[in-house]
Design an enzyme around this catalytic site. Structure first.
Site, PDB file in Angstrom:
ATOM      1  N   HIS A   1      52.462  21.467  50.086  1.00  0.00           N
ATOM      2  CA  HIS A   1      52.241  20.682  48.875  1.00  0.00           C
ATOM      3  C   HIS A   1      51.041  19.737  49.033  1.00  0.00           C
ATOM      4  CE1 HIS A   1      53.387  18.600  45.196  1.00  0.00           C
ATOM      5  NE2 HIS A   1      53.197  17.454  45.828  1.00  0.00           N
TER       6      HIS A   1
ATOM      7  N   GLU B   1      52.695  27.145  46.876  1.00  0.00           N
ATOM      8  CA  GLU B   1      54.048  26.638  47.090  1.00  0.00           C
ATOM      9  C   GLU B   1      55.022  27.162  46.034  1.00  0.00           C
ATOM     10  OE1 GLU B   1      54.819  22.401  46.372  1.00  0.00           O
ATOM     11  OE2 GLU B   1      52.860  22.294  45.405  1.00  0.00           O
TER      12      GLU B   1
ATOM     13  N   TYR C   1      40.725  48.312  36.772  1.00  0.00           N
ATOM     14  CA  TYR C   1      40.277  47.063  37.386  1.00  0.00           C
ATOM     15  C   TYR C   1      38.777  46.855  37.215  1.00  0.00           C
ATOM     16  CZ  TYR C   1      38.698  49.726  41.500  1.00  0.00           C
ATOM     17  OH  TYR C   1      38.053  50.592  42.347  1.00  0.00           O
TER      18      TYR C   1
ATOM     19  N   LYS D   1      30.224  43.260  43.486  1.00  0.00           N
ATOM     20  CA  LYS D   1      31.017  42.848  42.315  1.00  0.00           C
ATOM     21  C   LYS D   1      31.696  41.511  42.556  1.00  0.00           C
ATOM     22  CE  LYS D   1      34.835  44.837  41.913  1.00  0.00           C
ATOM     23  NZ  LYS D   1      35.780  45.974  41.860  1.00  0.00           N
TER      24      LYS D   1
ATOM     25  N   CYS E   1      32.903  46.804  45.614  1.00  0.00           N
ATOM     26  CA  CYS E   1      33.663  45.565  45.737  1.00  0.00           C
ATOM     27  C   CYS E   1      32.841  44.382  46.252  1.00  0.00           C
ATOM     28  CB  CYS E   1      34.894  45.778  46.616  1.00  0.00           C
ATOM     29  SG  CYS E   1      34.728  46.960  47.943  1.00  0.00           S
TER      30      CYS E   1
ATOM     31  N   GLU F   1      37.312  43.549  35.382  1.00  0.00           N
ATOM     32  CA  GLU F   1      36.501  42.640  36.194  1.00  0.00           C
ATOM     33  C   GLU F   1      35.140  42.407  35.551  1.00  0.00           C
ATOM     34  OE1 GLU F   1      38.523  43.537  40.558  1.00  0.00           O
ATOM     35  OE2 GLU F   1      36.784  44.706  39.904  1.00  0.00           O
TER      36      GLU F   1
ATOM     37  N   CYS G   1      31.792  50.597  48.455  1.00  0.00           N
ATOM     38  CA  CYS G   1      32.259  49.219  48.578  1.00  0.00           C
ATOM     39  C   CYS G   1      31.116  48.252  48.858  1.00  0.00           C
ATOM     40  CB  CYS G   1      33.318  49.112  49.673  1.00  0.00           C
ATOM     41  SG  CYS G   1      33.938  47.428  49.905  1.00  0.00           S
TER      42      CYS G   1
END
Length: 448
Positions: A437, A442, A178, A51, A48, A182, A43
Site C-alpha cells: 500500500h 494491492e 490486439y 509498438k 512489439c 493498440e 517482434c
C-alpha cells in the site's frame, strides 16, 4: 553429421530462430541462419518493441494534461512525429545489431538473403548457393493478412506503419485484435481521428467479456469511433489522395490512412515446403508435433509459422526446447497452459487463465471476485477512468483459474500474479498476502 555443411540450418532470424540457433550452437552444433529481411524478426523490427515505444510516446498526451493537476506548467508543449518515429527506428537498429552480435559471438553464420528448401536436407540461397544441413528449422514467422477486395492495396499493414512520413489526420483501423486496439489508442492520443472497424460484433474475442466491454466504453469516451459488423466492399483512392471506404450496407468512411490489422498468416509461401512433402495447414502453417518436428523427419518449425500460439515468448521457448531436444540430449516440450497475455491499449488489458465464460463451461462451481476502482493518479488528475480487476475461482477450495485486469500498468502487474495462477494457488492464498500500500496491485489481495 559431417556429410552435411551444417548440423542445423535455420530459415528466419526472428525470436524463435535466433534462440534456437544460439542454443544449438552452445550445444556444439554447426549452425547457420538465413534472414531475408532484418535480424530480429517481427517482434524487434516491426512488432512489439517499436509498438510499445509508440505506446509510451502516445501516453505523454494524457500525462502532460494530467501533470497540470500535479502543479506542473505544460503550456506550449508540442509533438513532433518525425522525432518519435526516428528515435524508435534508431532503437530498432540498435537492437538488430545486438541480435547479430549474439549470433556472431555464438559462432552462428548469418546469410542476409532468402533461402528456400530444395530437398529434405538442402536449401538454396537467393545468391544461387546450395547448402546442405542435417536438420532444417523453419522460423519464418507470420505476415499481416490483407483481404481480397477491390482497392485493398491502398491500405497499409503493421509492417509499414512505423515508417509513416507523417501522421494522418484521419485513420481507419480494420480489425478487432490486439494490434488494431493498440494502434487505435496510439493514433488517438497523437491527435488522429480514429475509426476502429471490425466485421464481428466484438473485439478481442479471447479476452474476458466484461474486461473488453470496459475497454470499448473507455475507448469511446476517448473519442475513438468503434463500428461493429462492418463489411468492406471496396476502397477507392480519391483525387485529393484520401480514401473512400465503402461498406456493403452502403455507408462510407473517408480517411487519410487505412491500416489492415485483421490477423497474421504463417509466412510459408514460396519456401518450397510443399515440394518436399511437408504437411501444411489450410492457412499455410507448418504442422508439427510436440517436439516441433514436421512429418518430414529432418524439417522442424517453431514460432508463428506453426500458428499454435502467436506470441514472442512462446516462439523463444519453442526454439529453446527444440535446440535442447535435438542437440542438447535434453528432450522437452513447451507447456501452453496458463499463458499470460497483454493488450497495450489505452488503458491496457492483461489476462491469464480462464475467462469467466470459459470457467463456467469447464467447472460446475465458479465464483468471481472483482475490484472496480479509480487509480490514485487518476483521482488527483480528475480523470474519471476506472480500472477493473477480476479473479475467477473454481471448486470448493476456490482455486484461482483466471485473472483479468484493465487499468494502468496492467501488464506489469499481471506478470507476478500469473505465477500464482500457474502454481494453482487459491483465493485464500491471495487473501493471506499482505497488501502493498498504496498501489494498484494491492487490489489483487483485497477483492471481495
Amino acid at each position: 553429421m559431417a556429410q552435411f555443411d551444417y548440423d542445423l540450418f535455420v530459415i528466419g532470424a526472428g525470436s524463435g530462430g535466433v534462440r534456437a540457433s544460439r542454443i544449438a550452437a552452445s550445444h556444439g552444433a554447426r549452425v547457420a541462419v538465413a534472414e531475408e529481411h532484418r535480424v530480429g524478426g517481427t517482434c524487434v523490427i516491426r512488432g512489439c518493441v517499436p509498438k510499445k515505444l509508440l505506446v509510451y510516446g502516445s501516453h505523454f498526451a494524457e500525462d502532460l494534461k494530467d501533470a497540470q493537476r500535479f502543479g506542473w506548467t505544460t503550456e506550449g508543449a508540442t509533438f513532433d512525429w518525425n522525432i518519435l518515429r526516428d528515435n524508435v527506428a534508431a532503437e530498432v537498429n540498435r537492437l538488430e545489431g545486438l541480435y547479430g552480435q549474439t549470433l556472431g559471438s555464438n559462432k552462428v553464420e548469418i546469410f542476409h538473403e532468402r533461402a528456400v528448401l530444395t530437398g529434405t536436407n538442402s536449401v538454396q540461397l537467393s545468391s544461387g548457393r546450395t547448402i546442405s544441413a542435417a536438420n532444417i528449422l523453419i522460423a519464418t514467422g507470420a505476415w499481416p493478412s490483407v483481404p481480397d477486395i477491390p482497392g485493398a492495396g491502398h491500405g497499409i499493414t503493421s509492417n509499414e506503419v512505423f515508417s509513416l512520413p507523417e501522421l494522418p489526420k484521419r485513420a481507419v483501423i480494420a480489425g478487432g485484435g490486439y494490434i488494431a486496439n493498440e494502434f487505435a489508442g496510439i493514433f488517438n492520443e497523437l491527435g488522429v481521428k480514429v475509426n476502429l472497424v471490425t466485421h464481428g460484433d466484438r473485439v478481442l474475442r479471447s479476452y474476458d467479456d466484461e474486461i473488453v466491454d470496459k475497454l470499448v466504453q473507455i475507448s469511446r469516451h476517448k473519442r475513438i469511433v468503434i463500428r461493429f459488423n462492418f463489411r468492406f466492399k471496396s476502397i477507392i483512392k480519391q483525387d485529393d489522395g484520401s480514401l473512400l471506404i465503402e461498406n456493403t450496407d452502403g455507408s462510407t468512411i473517408e480517411t487519410d490512412l487505412l491500416l489492415w490489422a485483421i490477423g497474421r498468416t504463417p509466412h510459408t509461401i514460396g519456401l518450397g515446403l510443399e515440394d518436399i512433402g511437408v504437411q501444411l495447414g489450410k492457412d499455410g502453417a507448418v504442422m508439427v508435433g510436440e517436439d516441433n518436428r514436421s512429418n518430414v523427419p529432418s524439417i522442424y518449425a517453431v514460432g508463428d509459422v506453426t500458428n499454435r500460439v502467436q506470441l514472442t515468448p512462446i516462439a523463444i521457448r519453442e526454439g529453446h526446447a527444440f535446440a535442447d531436444s535435438v542437440f542438447g540430449n535434453n528432450p522437452r516440450t513447451v507447456n501452453y497452459e496458463c499463458i499470460p497475455t497483454a493488450v497495450f491499449s489505452n488503458p491496457p488489458i492483461a489476462s491469464v487463465g480462464l475467462t469467466e465464460a470459459e470457467a463456467r463451461a469447464q467447472h460446475a462451481d465458479v465464483k468471481v471476485y472483482k475490484s472496480d476502482f479509480r487509480a490514485m493518479k487518476n483521482v488527483l488528475a480528475d480523470r474519471n477512468e476506472r480500472a477493473l480487476y477480476k479473479m475467477v475461482v473454481a471448486g470448493p477450495e476456490e482455486r484461482v483459474v483466471g485473472l483479468h485486469l484493465i487499468g494502468p500498468d496492467s501488464g506489469e502487474i499481471l506478470q507476478a500474479a500469473a505465477i500464482a495462477v500457474k502454481a494453482k494457488l487459491t483465493k485464500q492464498d491471495f487473501d493471506d498476502t499482505v497488501a502493498l500500500h498504496p498501489s494498484m496491485s494491492e487490489e489483487l489481495v483485497l477483492m471481495k
